[in-house]
Write a protein that holds these residues in place. Structure first.
Motif, PDB file in Angstrom:
ATOM      1  N   GLY A  73       0.793  -1.225   0.000  1.00  0.00           N
ATOM      2  CA  GLY A  73       0.000   0.000   0.000  1.00  0.00           C
ATOM      3  C   GLY A  73       0.822   1.270   0.000  1.00  0.00           C
ATOM      4  N   GLY A  78      -2.386   7.583   0.497  1.00  0.00           N
ATOM      5  CA  GLY A  78      -3.010   7.216   1.753  1.00  0.00           C
ATOM      6  C   GLY A  78      -4.484   7.571   1.788  1.00  0.00           C
ATOM      7  N   GLU A  79      -5.248   6.730   2.437  1.00  0.00           N
ATOM      8  CA  GLU A  79      -6.686   6.951   2.547  1.00  0.00           C
ATOM      9  C   GLU A  79      -7.026   7.431   3.945  1.00  0.00           C
ATOM     10  N   LYS A  80      -8.008   8.286   4.010  1.00  0.00           N
ATOM     11  CA  LYS A  80      -8.414   8.837   5.299  1.00  0.00           C
ATOM     12  C   LYS A  80      -8.994   7.736   6.171  1.00  0.00           C
ATOM     13  N   LYS A  81      -8.377   7.512   7.307  1.00  0.00           N
ATOM     14  CA  LYS A  81      -8.844   6.513   8.264  1.00  0.00           C
ATOM     15  C   LYS A  81      -8.876   7.133   9.649  1.00  0.00           C
ATOM     16  N   TYR A  98      -1.344  13.042   3.535  1.00  0.00           N
ATOM     17  CA  TYR A  98      -1.311  11.761   2.821  1.00  0.00           C
ATOM     18  C   TYR A  98      -0.446  11.879   1.571  1.00  0.00           C
ATOM     19  N   GLU A 100       1.595   9.369  -1.840  1.00  0.00           N
ATOM     20  CA  GLU A 100       1.952   8.113  -2.487  1.00  0.00           C
ATOM     21  C   GLU A 100       3.447   8.170  -2.778  1.00  0.00           C
ATOM     22  N   ARG A 394      -0.852   4.392   1.933  1.00  0.00           N
ATOM     23  CA  ARG A 394      -1.975   3.557   2.348  1.00  0.00           C
ATOM     24  C   ARG A 394      -1.478   2.377   3.167  1.00  0.00           C
ATOM     25  N   GLU A 402      -3.974  -2.146  -9.309  1.00  0.00           N
ATOM     26  CA  GLU A 402      -3.098  -1.054  -8.901  1.00  0.00           C
ATOM     27  C   GLU A 402      -1.633  -1.484  -8.969  1.00  0.00           C
TER      28      GLU A 402
END
Length: 523
Positions: A73, A78-81, A98, A100, A394, A402
């Motif tokens: 990942g 990055g995904e909002k968590k 976030y 990549e 992520r 991906e």
């Protein structure tokens, strides 16, 4: 929170849970090696991802193994968590964003990344013996094999090259033993069986060409970030010995190929060795010494090595002593060995009078660790209980689509994806064997012809009977002869006697004439 020349690891807290200060890893000491330990589920993989991201943003290339697929990942935004935002807020990480990261996926099997290969010659007899779990006698034969290959111009590229060479050694064991030392056919046979086991385990995918160039794992992007090379190791972990031997080979290649740089402002490469205990399990003394040598000296090549494992006891003391940067996640203390591990881990830190290190190790939460890094003048900092910062990429695996998209735009796309099989030991030895077989067949045919009297030259060279090879030969073969062989022999003897007498008379007359002439000249 961010400081120039330093990597932000997290924020330490006081015993009353109030925030203390930021904990950093000084880039200048990033090549002084490190270790990340902790029980399963305590946050080691996330810590590894955080360190890899930080080194990449600092312009340092990274190589790491993805054991469970959770590290892939890092290639995606990055995904909002909730837990990520909560941790950033908890530690006061106001600069968090976030991201990549530039990732190159690698895979020994070529399924989840670019193929990774090396040649048998580059692997060398020591590591190959480790891979084959060879005995001391078998390792000696393997060393002889490499010596024969060097002297005989036999390139060892893949497993079939080594198999062909071992076959040759078994067939010529006696004569080779006189030159190189004892070559036991039983040891050769054991090595051949070991190669078959390696093939069944998929090791043939690892040996061949084009071989990996270490420069391809030391790339930087146009914006100055270090590329993160991620080795897909979930399938590779089914063969732990191959996994550990491959990573040790890569370390050895870096050690041999990179120039001396001393202590640079930042590392040239950071190498994460996950599941490090596999490297040392049942390793012979000579291999442990080799690992210790590589770890001790590769620092001057600008390479930092970070071992990731569950238990600090997994790493020998001689190697553990080289680790300047330490991150210790929670350990359990249910068994005597675990209790010993806790005590060992606690004694490796510079004590903090604010808390008991040994007790704290068993009380750490997920994503929390004891951190000590090298500070000014290379002195270890006082250990701090630290909340590790969240990852910007992520967390967790990415999808197959991906992953494929990242592979297709990789800077090494198409370089390692096709096999190259040039002439090497297998082809050379097969050609020699075929030539020898053809020569043997010709020799046997010649002997058979001579035995049947079909070779006139050879027959004439052994005996000379009147009529053989003459014009009368056709008449003799078509008309039955009335003379027997004994007649031939009698006539031949009489003729030989008459010719000898004639020669004797002629010689005597000639000598008399010469003496008369010479005598007249002397007068």
């Amino acid at each position: 929170m961010l400081e120039d020349g330093k990597l932000y690891i997290g924020t330490s807290r006081n015993p009353d849970d109030s925030l203390n200060k930021g904990e950093y890893l000084d880039l200048k000491y990033g090549n002084r090696h490190g270790i990340v330990t902790g029980a399963t589920g305590t946050g080691k993989t996330v810590t590894l991802q955080v360190l890899a991201e930080s080194f990449s943003n600092a312009g340092v290339p990274v190589f790491c193994a993805d054991i469970k697929g959770d590290l892939s990942g890092i290639a995606a935004m990055g995904e909002k968590k909730d837990w990520v935002d909560q941790r950033a807020k908890q530690i006061g990480f106001d600069d968090f964003a976030y991201q990549e990261f530039p990732v190159i996926f690698w895979d020994l099997y070529g399924e989840q990344g670019h193929r990774v290969r090396t040649t048998v010659a580059e692997m060398g007899p020591l590591l190959l013996s480790r891979l084959m779990d060879a005995s001391e006698a078998q390792e000696g034969v393997l060393n002889i094999a490499f010596k024969i290959a060097d002297q005989g111009g036999l390139p060892l590229l893949d497993l079939k090259d080594l198999q062909a060479l071992l076959n040759y050694m078994g067939e010529h064991a006696s004569e080779l033993s006189n030159q190189f030392g004892l070559i036991s056919k039983s040891s050769v046979g054991s090595l051949q069986r070991g190669l078959l086991v390696l093939e069944q385990q998929g090791a043939e995918h690892f040996f061949g060409e084009p071989a990996l160039a270490v420069t391809d794992i030391m790339r930087t992007t146009n914006d100055g970030r270090g590329a993160i090379s991620v080795l897909a190791a979930d399938k590779l972990m089914m063969n732990p010995r191959l996994y550990s031997t491959f990573l040790l080979w890569l370390l050895s290649e870096l050690f041999e190929e990179l120039p001396e740089v001393g202590d640079p402002d930042k590392p040239k490469l950071v190498f994460f060795f996950d599941e490090a205990h596999l490297l040392f399990n049942d390793a012979p003394k000579v291999l442990i010494e080799r690992i210790e040598q590589v770890v001790r000296l590769i620092r001057s090549k600008g390479v930092g090595v970070y071992f990731v494992t569950q238990n600090p006891l997994d790493v020998p003391d001689t190697v553990l002593a080289q680790m300047g940067n330490r991150i210790q996640h929670a350990l359990r203390a249910y068994t005597p060995r675990e209790q010993k591990a806790v005590k060992t881990a606690a004694t490796t830190f510079r004590p903090n009078p604010a808390f008991d290190c040994e007790t704290a190790i068993t009380m750490l939460g997920i994503g929390e660790a004891l951190v000590s890094t090298l500070g000014p003048k290379g002195v270890p900092s006082i250990v701090e209980r630290t909340l590790v910062r969240p990852p910007a990429g992520r967390p967790g695996p990415i999808s197959e689509a991906e992953r494929r998209a990242v592979i297709n735009v990789s800077p090494v796309a198409g370089v390692y994806d096709k096999d190259l099989d040039r002439e090497s030991a297998y082809e050379i030895l097969m050609a020699r064997e075929q030539k020898a077989a053809e020569a043997e067949a010709a020799r046997r045919t010649q002997e058979e012809r001579e035995a049947r009297g079909e070779d006139k030259d050879s027959a004439a060279g052994r005996w000379s009977l009147p009529g053989f090879g003459d014009k009368d030969d056709d008449d003799r073969t078509t008309k039955p002869t009335t003379r027997k062989t004994s007649g031939y022999q009698r006539e031949t003897v009489i003729e030989a006697a008459m010719k000898s007498a004639a020669r004797s008379v002629a010689t005597s007359v000639g000598r008399a004439i010469v003496r008369g002439i010479l005598g007249s000249l002397r007068r």
